[in-house]
Scaffold this motif. Structure first.
Motif, PDB file in Angstrom:
ATOM      1  N   ARG A  16       6.151  -1.220  10.574  1.00 45.71           N
ATOM      2  CA  ARG A  16       6.311  -2.640  10.225  1.00 45.71           C
ATOM      3  C   ARG A  16       7.589  -3.198  10.851  1.00 45.71           C
ATOM      4  O   ARG A  16       7.613  -4.326  11.339  1.00 45.71           O
ATOM      5  CB  ARG A  16       6.338  -2.822   8.712  1.00 45.71           C
ATOM      6  CG  ARG A  16       5.001  -2.676   8.026  1.00 45.71           C
ATOM      7  CD  ARG A  16       5.046  -3.154   6.587  1.00 45.71           C
ATOM      8  NE  ARG A  16       3.795  -2.866   5.908  1.00 45.71           N
ATOM      9  CZ  ARG A  16       3.555  -1.754   5.205  1.00 45.71           C
ATOM     10  NH1 ARG A  16       4.508  -0.840   5.102  1.00 45.71           N
ATOM     11  NH2 ARG A  16       2.392  -1.551   4.639  1.00 45.71           N
ATOM     12  N   LYS A  17       8.643  -2.424  10.797  1.00 41.36           N
ATOM     13  CA  LYS A  17       9.901  -2.860  11.408  1.00 41.36           C
ATOM     14  C   LYS A  17       9.724  -3.047  12.916  1.00 41.36           C
ATOM     15  O   LYS A  17      10.214  -4.037  13.489  1.00 41.36           O
ATOM     16  CB  LYS A  17      11.009  -1.850  11.128  1.00 41.36           C
ATOM     17  CG  LYS A  17      12.378  -2.262  11.658  1.00 41.36           C
ATOM     18  CD  LYS A  17      13.437  -1.238  11.303  1.00 41.36           C
ATOM     19  CE  LYS A  17      14.811  -1.694  11.801  1.00 41.36           C
ATOM     20  NZ  LYS A  17      14.856  -1.877  13.263  1.00 41.36           N
ATOM     21  N   LEU A  44       6.709 -11.441   5.099  1.00 34.71           N
ATOM     22  CA  LEU A  44       5.424 -12.054   5.424  1.00 34.71           C
ATOM     23  C   LEU A  44       4.312 -11.025   5.536  1.00 34.71           C
ATOM     24  O   LEU A  44       3.170 -11.276   5.129  1.00 34.71           O
ATOM     25  CB  LEU A  44       5.544 -12.825   6.740  1.00 34.71           C
ATOM     26  CG  LEU A  44       4.251 -13.420   7.308  1.00 34.71           C
ATOM     27  CD1 LEU A  44       3.773 -14.568   6.446  1.00 34.71           C
ATOM     28  CD2 LEU A  44       4.454 -13.875   8.757  1.00 34.71           C
ATOM     29  N   ILE A  45       4.617  -9.825   6.069  1.00 35.72           N
ATOM     30  CA  ILE A  45       3.582  -8.821   6.317  1.00 35.72           C
ATOM     31  C   ILE A  45       3.565  -7.719   5.264  1.00 35.72           C
ATOM     32  O   ILE A  45       2.828  -6.741   5.413  1.00 35.72           O
ATOM     33  CB  ILE A  45       3.759  -8.198   7.719  1.00 35.72           C
ATOM     34  CG1 ILE A  45       5.108  -7.489   7.862  1.00 35.72           C
ATOM     35  CG2 ILE A  45       3.593  -9.265   8.794  1.00 35.72           C
ATOM     36  CD1 ILE A  45       5.307  -6.759   9.177  1.00 35.72           C
ATOM     37  N   ASN A  50       4.339 -11.113  -0.535  1.00 37.90           N
ATOM     38  CA  ASN A  50       3.635 -12.303  -0.069  1.00 37.90           C
ATOM     39  C   ASN A  50       2.412 -12.527  -0.955  1.00 37.90           C
ATOM     40  O   ASN A  50       1.440 -11.757  -0.904  1.00 37.90           O
ATOM     41  CB  ASN A  50       3.213 -12.130   1.398  1.00 37.90           C
ATOM     42  CG  ASN A  50       2.570 -13.376   1.979  1.00 37.90           C
ATOM     43  OD1 ASN A  50       2.211 -14.310   1.264  1.00 37.90           O
ATOM     44  ND2 ASN A  50       2.416 -13.411   3.295  1.00 37.90           N
ATOM     45  N   GLY A  51       2.468 -13.582  -1.768  1.00 38.58           N
ATOM     46  CA  GLY A  51       1.387 -13.862  -2.712  1.00 38.58           C
ATOM     47  C   GLY A  51       0.047 -14.115  -2.067  1.00 38.58           C
ATOM     48  O   GLY A  51      -0.992 -14.032  -2.738  1.00 38.58           O
ATOM     49  N   GLN A  59      -4.854  -6.091   8.471  1.00 39.78           N
ATOM     50  CA  GLN A  59      -4.468  -4.877   9.183  1.00 39.78           C
ATOM     51  C   GLN A  59      -3.651  -5.285  10.402  1.00 39.78           C
ATOM     52  O   GLN A  59      -4.076  -6.140  11.189  1.00 39.78           O
ATOM     53  CB  GLN A  59      -5.686  -4.071   9.620  1.00 39.78           C
ATOM     54  CG  GLN A  59      -5.340  -2.812  10.401  1.00 39.78           C
ATOM     55  CD  GLN A  59      -4.493  -1.836   9.604  1.00 39.78           C
ATOM     56  OE1 GLN A  59      -4.919  -1.355   8.555  1.00 39.78           O
ATOM     57  NE2 GLN A  59      -3.298  -1.541  10.078  1.00 39.78           N
ATOM     58  N   LEU A  60      -2.481  -4.685  10.532  1.00 42.33           N
ATOM     59  CA  LEU A  60      -1.622  -4.922  11.684  1.00 42.33           C
ATOM     60  C   LEU A  60      -1.847  -3.822  12.711  1.00 42.33           C
ATOM     61  O   LEU A  60      -2.117  -2.670  12.358  1.00 42.33           O
ATOM     62  CB  LEU A  60      -0.153  -4.933  11.267  1.00 42.33           C
ATOM     63  CG  LEU A  60       0.234  -5.812  10.077  1.00 42.33           C
ATOM     64  CD1 LEU A  60       1.715  -5.641   9.763  1.00 42.33           C
ATOM     65  CD2 LEU A  60      -0.101  -7.277  10.354  1.00 42.33           C
ATOM     66  N   PHE A  61      -1.697  -4.175  13.989  1.00 48.10           N
ATOM     67  CA  PHE A  61      -1.844  -3.204  15.076  1.00 48.10           C
ATOM     68  C   PHE A  61      -0.665  -3.340  16.036  1.00 48.10           C
ATOM     69  O   PHE A  61      -0.174  -4.443  16.288  1.00 48.10           O
ATOM     70  CB  PHE A  61      -3.144  -3.434  15.842  1.00 48.10           C
ATOM     71  CG  PHE A  61      -4.384  -3.229  15.029  1.00 48.10           C
ATOM     72  CD1 PHE A  61      -4.915  -1.956  14.840  1.00 48.10           C
ATOM     73  CD2 PHE A  61      -5.032  -4.309  14.445  1.00 48.10           C
ATOM     74  CE1 PHE A  61      -6.061  -1.764  14.087  1.00 48.10           C
ATOM     75  CE2 PHE A  61      -6.185  -4.128  13.696  1.00 48.10           C
ATOM     76  CZ  PHE A  61      -6.702  -2.848  13.508  1.00 48.10           C
TER      77      PHE A  61
END
Length: 384
Positions: A16-17, A44-45, A50-51, A59-61
């Motif tokens: 994430r960082k 944010l991620i 983050n509500g 899903q982050l890539f």
């Protein structure tokens, strides 16, 4: 070049960082990019912060080449967006992608292919993007206005991204506009007459919000907003968890005299939110509050002196939107905030937006006060 690129799902805090860090390298030579505070970008991620994640999944890539991050993208599904009517932009089967950055077009295509595969695997038949990640955050790709910095909570993108997205088979579906305004100038005579007429009407009150009653006032604005915007393209109602998280984020830059609620016969019917451009304060911090950035920011927040004010949100209840009163209330709120922005904050420029390209009422108001379009953000779609 693309053969050596690997696309990996983000699963750890370290990844994430790395996701957050990538734009700092890609935009380091762009004088118009404003580095976000890294803590805010991580929030944010991060679902716990983050509500929006209370009704969405993502899903982050990352794209990796030789051990270096060379691209990123998010794929996400908003269950509330899927429940909205399809003619309003989202609807059943819709999904989104966003937070896209890449070194080159080949890497972008690999990332987009992976995001689209994730969306298909989750039942999505139509992808929209870029939307990062809620429609209320940073929707659209900047396609005009890359030559000057964005204001607070607005996106900035490389000019070449437009060609990449369109060559990937996406077509424009909606444009979001921002308007630039010299607030040191009085409004045209007709607008001034409309404002004076409203000031003589005893049933109209344009009041400041009371920050000591922050969440009470926020709920008044939320109730008007969800009514006023409910027929707009891309509308998704804001939820309680989102309001709570946004409240924590925005409360430091909320000032009573920059947010107005219009009441008619004692009933709140319209609102206007204006924020001092926080980007002017955070740009020199390079994304970090350490070692002394936090002290500089706290000092600035006591009484910001800024060049620019941004109006991110305005709304008038639907029952009034086709009436002359709607425009009158809008002009009265704009004028009250304009005077406060000049005299108390030293501002000389306003930015209104984003505004949907087919929002005739708001676009007419922007034209009437002699503002001009300075940025255009474009949302794209593609059948999967």
């Amino acid at each position: 070049m693309s053969a050596s690129v690997q696309i990996v799902p983000v699963a750890t805090n370290r990844q994430r960082k790395a996701f957050v860090d990538l734009p700092f390298r890609l935009y380091r030579d762009d004088p118009n990019w404003v580095p976000p505070l890294k803590g805010e970008a991580l929030g944010l991620i991060t679902p716990e912060k983050n509500g929006w994640f209370s009704h969405a999944e993502a899903q982050l890539f990352l794209a990796m080449r030789g051990g270096q991050v060379v691209g990123r993208i998010s794929a996400h599904i908003d269950t509330l967006a899927q429940k909205m009517p399809a003619e309003q932009g989202f609807g059943p089967g819709s999904g989104q992608w966003g937070l896209m950055e890449a070194e080159d077009e080949a890497t972008f295509r690999l990332l987009l292919d992976r995001a689209e595969t994730w969306l298909r695997d989750h039942g999505v038949t139509r992808a929209l993007g870029p939307i990062s990640m809620s429609i209320w955050e940073e929707p659209g790709l900047l396609v005009a206005g890359n030559d000057h910095p964005p204001t607070v909570m607005m996106g900035h993108h490389k000019a070449e991204y437009r060609g990449w997205v369109e060559r990937a088979g996406y077509r424009p579906v909606k444009q979001l506009l921002t308007y630039d305004l010299d607030i040191t100038q009085e409004f045209p005579p007709l607008v001034r007459r409309i404002i004076r007429s409203g000031e003589k009407n005893p049933s109209i009150v344009i009041r400041e919000v009371d920050k000591s009653k922050f969440f009470e006032e926020a709920h008044i604005i939320l109730e008007i907003l969800n009514d006023a915007w409910s027929d707009n393209w891309g509308f998704v109602p804001l939820t309680e968890p989102e309001i709570a998280d946004v409240g924590v984020k925005l409360k430091p830059i909320v000032f009573n005299d920059l947010i107005r609620i219009a009441e008619v016969d004692g009933r709140p019917v319209a609102f206007m939110i204006t924020l001092p451009d926080l980007n002017e304060a955070i740009a020199p911090l390079k994304g970090s509050l350490l070692p002394f950035g936090w002290a500089k920011l706290l000092l600035w927040l006591r009484r910001p002196q800024v060049r620019t004010m941004r109006v991110p949100l305005m709304g008038v209840r639907k029952e009034l939107q086709s009436s002359r009163l709607a425009g009158q209330l809008a002009f009265m709120m704009i004028e009250a905030i304009r005077l406060a922005a000049i005299t108390r904050y030293g501002a000389s420029r306003g930015e209104i937006g984003w505004v949907l390209d087919d929002n005739q009422g708001m676009n007419s108001i922007a034209t009437a006060i002699e503002s001009r379009v300075n940025k255009v953000y474009q949302v794209y779609e593609k059948a999967l």
